[in-house]
Each structure stands twice: as C-alpha cells, then as structure tokens.
Write an enzyme that holds these catalytic residues in place. Structure first.
Site: not given
Ligand code: PRP
Length: 198
Positions: A118-119, A123, A178
């Site tokens: 996402d943002t 990563l 989720d």
């Molecule tokens: C989500 C997804 C990634 C992260 C991406 O995890 O699984 O790890 O967000 O977002 P970003 O690029 O903005 O950092 P989340 O924190 O929702 O946890 P989960 O995997 O337990 O659902």
C-alpha cells in the site's frame, strides 16, 4: 462433521453479502500464484539453496501456503510480524517488528511474501531489516500492488520484485486480507462495501 458427507457447502452468505464486487476469483488467484511460483523457480534455480521464504503475518498466510507449493526449489519458511495499522484503516508510517524471523538468513537468498503493498512503509522497513541481517539478497513477492497509495519508494538493492495484480484504490478483503480481522477466509478477493467500515 467428521467423515460424514455434506451435500451443501457450508454457508458463508453473510460475509459474501458484505462484498461490493469480486476483483479476482479463486481460480484467477490460483493461476497467477502458479505463474509467480514458476517465475521464482526459474529465476533462483542457479542460486545456492535453500531459498528462505518469509511471510508477513498475518495477511500473507494463504498466499505463502499456496506459492511455496508452486516453487520447485528447496525452501525454508518463516514468518515475520510487523505492526503499523493498529485497529485503524491507515498506516501510521512507522512499522514495528513484533515477531522477528527465527531462521538465520545470513548469506541466504530471501523472498518476502506479502498480500498487498500500500504505502510501501512495511516493505521498506522489512527490506532494510533483512539486509542488515546479512541476507545475500532480499526479493519481494506481493500478490497485490496498490501503486496509487504509495508514499515511500521501495529500494530493492540485490533482489527482484514480483507482483500478482495491480489493485485499484479500494478497500479489499479476502484471501488473507482482513477488515477488523474478519474476511481473511474468503477464497476470492473482493471490495468491501463502504457501509461496513464507515
Ligand atoms: C497490511 C498488509 C501489509 C501492509 C501494507 O498489513 O498485509 O503488510 O498492510 O501496507 P503499507 O504498504 O502501507 O505498509 P496489516 O498491517 O493490515 O496487517 P495484517 O497483515 O495482519 O492484516
């Protein structure tokens, strides 16, 4: 239960009714995961084994389970847990590693398995962290990529980037992803109706 035969599928109607539209079906996901597994197998066939496959908990658990069975090279599997979202909908931009990998990744080729970028904060943080542990290379394989939301440029120094699908800027759930810890067990990926989270 047990060994009895069931004529009807268990109902998941309630969850399905919260979905505005399906983006990728179970079959489309399976086909793309098989392609990604094949690409990884070809790209790493001449690298010293084993590959270390690191799933980002929790969202990547299904993707990881499926893709490792499409990789034809020896692999080790581990998970890492990062917290950044809390209970809200937006990243707070400062991910914290709450459960680190147990496998010694020094001098190993690592592939981080993500459900969605996402943002890019999660990563970016993970790539630096795993490089500091001495991995020979750190690659990323994400099922979904939402480039419209990117605020951080992910720098992959000695690895590759794989993505399954480009994702529109909607709130998506299913196949591991989720909302408030629910919907992860939907076999497809769909857009959640806004009235569920607004
Ligand atoms: C989500 C997804 C990634 C992260 C991406 O995890 O699984 O790890 O967000 O977002 P970003 O690029 O903005 O950092 P989340 O924190 O929702 O946890 P989960 O995997 O337990 O659902």
């Amino acid at each position: 239960m047990g060994s009895e035969h069931h004529l009807a599928e268990p109902k998941r109607m309630e969850m399905d009714e919260h979905i505005q539209g399906i983006l990728w079906t179970e079959k489309e996901i399976a086909d793309r995961v098989a392609e990604l597994g094949s690409d990884i197998s070809k790209d790493f066939q001449d690298c010293s084994p084993p590959l270390v496959i690191i799933g980002v908990a929790t969202g990547a658990f299904l993707f990881l389970a499926d893709i490792v069975r499409k990789i034809t090279l020896p692999v080790m599997v581990d998970f890492i847990k990062v917290s950044s979202y809390g209970s809200g909908m937006e990243s707070n931009g400062s991910p914290q590693i709450c459960n680190d990998v147990k496998i010694d990744i020094k001098d190993k080729h690592v592939i981080v398995i993500e459900d969605i970028v996402d943002t890019g904060h999660t990563l970016s943080c993970l790539i630096s962290h795993l490089e500091e542990k001495g991995a020979s290379s750190v690659s990323v394989c994400t099922l979904l990529d939402k480039p419209a939301r990117r605020t951080v440029v992910m720098k992959i120094h000695r690895g590759k980037f794989y993505r399954g699908f480009e994702c529109p800027d909607n709130f998506v759930v299913g196949y591991g992803m989720d909302y408030a810890e629910l919907y992860r067990n939907l076999p497809y990926i769909g857009i959640l109706k806004p009235e569920i989270y607004e």
